[in-house]
Design a protein around this motif. Structure first.
Motif, PDB file in Angstrom:
ATOM      1  N   HIS A  35       0.861  -1.028  -0.249  1.00 43.42           N
ATOM      2  CA  HIS A  35      -0.287   0.355  -0.004  1.00 43.42           C
ATOM      3  C   HIS A  35       0.863   1.210  -0.041  1.00 43.42           C
ATOM      4  O   HIS A  35       0.404   2.516  -1.246  1.00 43.42           O
ATOM      5  CB  HIS A  35      -0.776  -0.290   1.046  1.00 43.42           C
ATOM      6  CG  HIS A  35      -2.619  -0.609   1.282  1.00 43.42           C
ATOM      7  ND1 HIS A  35      -2.786  -1.555   2.006  1.00 43.42           N
ATOM      8  CD2 HIS A  35      -1.961  -1.689   0.089  1.00 43.42           C
ATOM      9  CE1 HIS A  35      -3.623  -2.390   1.907  1.00 43.42           C
ATOM     10  NE2 HIS A  35      -3.408  -2.750   0.451  1.00 43.42           N
ATOM     11  N   VAL A  39       1.141   3.972  -3.136  1.00 41.86           N
ATOM     12  CA  VAL A  39       0.420   5.306  -3.193  1.00 41.86           C
ATOM     13  C   VAL A  39       1.310   6.551  -3.368  1.00 41.86           C
ATOM     14  O   VAL A  39       1.292   7.082  -3.503  1.00 41.86           O
ATOM     15  CB  VAL A  39      -0.686   5.497  -1.113  1.00 41.86           C
ATOM     16  CG1 VAL A  39      -0.569   7.194  -1.309  1.00 41.86           C
ATOM     17  CG2 VAL A  39      -1.566   4.402  -1.330  1.00 41.86           C
ATOM     18  N   TYR A  90     -10.179   2.500   3.662  1.00 45.66           N
ATOM     19  CA  TYR A  90      -9.495   2.398   2.611  1.00 45.66           C
ATOM     20  C   TYR A  90     -10.058   3.527   1.306  1.00 45.66           C
ATOM     21  O   TYR A  90      -8.940   3.797   0.360  1.00 45.66           O
ATOM     22  CB  TYR A  90     -10.338   0.516   2.110  1.00 45.66           C
ATOM     23  CG  TYR A  90     -10.220   0.629   0.956  1.00 45.66           C
ATOM     24  CD1 TYR A  90      -8.824  -0.513   0.416  1.00 45.66           C
ATOM     25  CD2 TYR A  90     -11.171   0.416  -0.186  1.00 45.66           C
ATOM     26  CE1 TYR A  90      -9.030  -0.505  -0.671  1.00 45.66           C
ATOM     27  CE2 TYR A  90     -10.399  -0.375  -2.006  1.00 45.66           C
ATOM     28  CZ  TYR A  90      -9.792  -1.093  -1.738  1.00 45.66           C
ATOM     29  OH  TYR A  90      -9.060  -1.882  -3.084  1.00 45.66           O
ATOM     30  N   THR A  94      -7.086   4.935  -0.841  1.00 46.55           N
ATOM     31  CA  THR A  94      -6.447   4.967  -2.324  1.00 46.55           C
ATOM     32  C   THR A  94      -7.727   5.537  -3.832  1.00 46.55           C
ATOM     33  O   THR A  94      -6.700   6.311  -4.616  1.00 46.55           O
ATOM     34  CB  THR A  94      -7.527   3.370  -2.320  1.00 46.55           C
ATOM     35  OG1 THR A  94      -8.847   3.190  -2.145  1.00 46.55           O
ATOM     36  CG2 THR A  94      -6.958   2.576  -1.571  1.00 46.55           C
ATOM     37  N   HIS A  95      -8.700   6.571  -2.765  1.00 46.94           N
ATOM     38  CA  HIS A  95      -9.123   7.223  -3.700  1.00 46.94           C
ATOM     39  C   HIS A  95     -10.261   8.252  -2.904  1.00 46.94           C
ATOM     40  O   HIS A  95     -11.600   8.185  -2.727  1.00 46.94           O
ATOM     41  CB  HIS A  95     -10.556   6.236  -4.369  1.00 46.94           C
ATOM     42  CG  HIS A  95     -10.368   5.048  -4.599  1.00 46.94           C
ATOM     43  ND1 HIS A  95      -9.924   5.343  -6.047  1.00 46.94           N
ATOM     44  CD2 HIS A  95     -10.133   4.126  -4.613  1.00 46.94           C
ATOM     45  CE1 HIS A  95      -9.466   4.079  -6.301  1.00 46.94           C
ATOM     46  NE2 HIS A  95     -10.356   3.022  -6.177  1.00 46.94           N
TER      47      HIS A  95
END
Length: 243
Positions: A35, A39, A90, A94-95
């Motif tokens: 992760h 990122v 999450y 991620t978004h």
């Protein structure tokens, strides 16, 4: 122990690695690097390669849990609870900039929950439950789709035949060695050939199929809490840095 006593002893349900706390530590470290790389360092695919160890190890540990847990419903309840808790973390990690359209990208705990639910249906011959969970995880937007269930089937069915299990596990990931795309920045390019990044899941095989006895013990809640906690931390740093 004499021969007659030995014959009365139940056969072990798993002859692979039962050192699951050690395995989970490897899995969460792998996941953390994955992760962080996704990122903050997308130009360095090695982070993502290391991350491929996490999912199959988690699936294996859940298979151990399925076989040895005292209460499968409580086990499923914990997974479901932390799947819900983890979802906003999450999305944040991620978004963060388009969460309105991405909020139904379900985190990996949902995949693990449905995979365990399917395997419970398989174990108890509730075929409708197995089919429903498999269809759900395969048709909707879950990480790894139905691969978690297929991996758990290998671990479950070969629980007393680790050699066969290792062979099937290798065959499961083997196509990734020649199915990579040169345009994929996560692929490994070797002599003009692209190895798909998922092939690095093969590196999890020794950890799963070779017994270990490290003596490591970690509170089970640590593993549950680590997932949303590390995602929240990554998300906050990402927002602060404007990435």
């Amino acid at each position: 122990m004499d021969q007659r006593t030995a014959q009365r002893q139940p056969a072990p349900r798993l002859r692979t690695n039962l050192d699951t706390d050690f395995l989970k530590l490897i899995a969460i470290l792998s996941m953390l690097l994955d992760h962080i790389g996704a990122v903050f360092f997308p130009e360095h695919p090695a982070f993502r390669w290391v991350g491929r160890l996490a999912f199959p190890i988690f699936c294996y540990c859940m298979t151990v849990g399925l076989l040895y847990t005292r209460d499968i419903k409580r086990y499923l309840g914990r997974l479901g609870l932390f799947a819900l808790i983890s979802q906003p973390c999450y999305i944040l990690a991620t978004h963060p900039w388009d969460w309105q359209t991405e909020w139904m990208n379900w985190n990996i705990f949902f995949t693990l929950f449905l995979s365990l639910l399917a395997m419970w249906g398989f174990q108890t011959r509730r075929w409708w439950l197995f089919a429903a969970a498999f269809l759900c995880v395969s048709l909707f937007n879950f990480d790894y789709s139905g691969n978690g269930i297929l991996l758990m089937l290998i671990f479950f069915l070969c629980r007393e035949r680790p050699g066969l299990g290792a062979g099937l596990y290798i065959l499961f990931w083997l196509p990734a060695l020649w199915s990579g795309s040169p345009e994929d920045p996560r692929a490994l390019l070797a002599a003009g050939h692209a190895v798909d990044w998922t092939a690095f899941a093969l590196l999890a095989a020794p950890f799963i199929f070779l017994p270990a006895r490290t003596g490591i013990r970690v509170p089970k809640w640590f593993f549950y809490a680590f997932y949303p906690a590390h995602l929240l931390t990554i998300g906050v740093i990402r927002l602060a840095a404007g990435i």
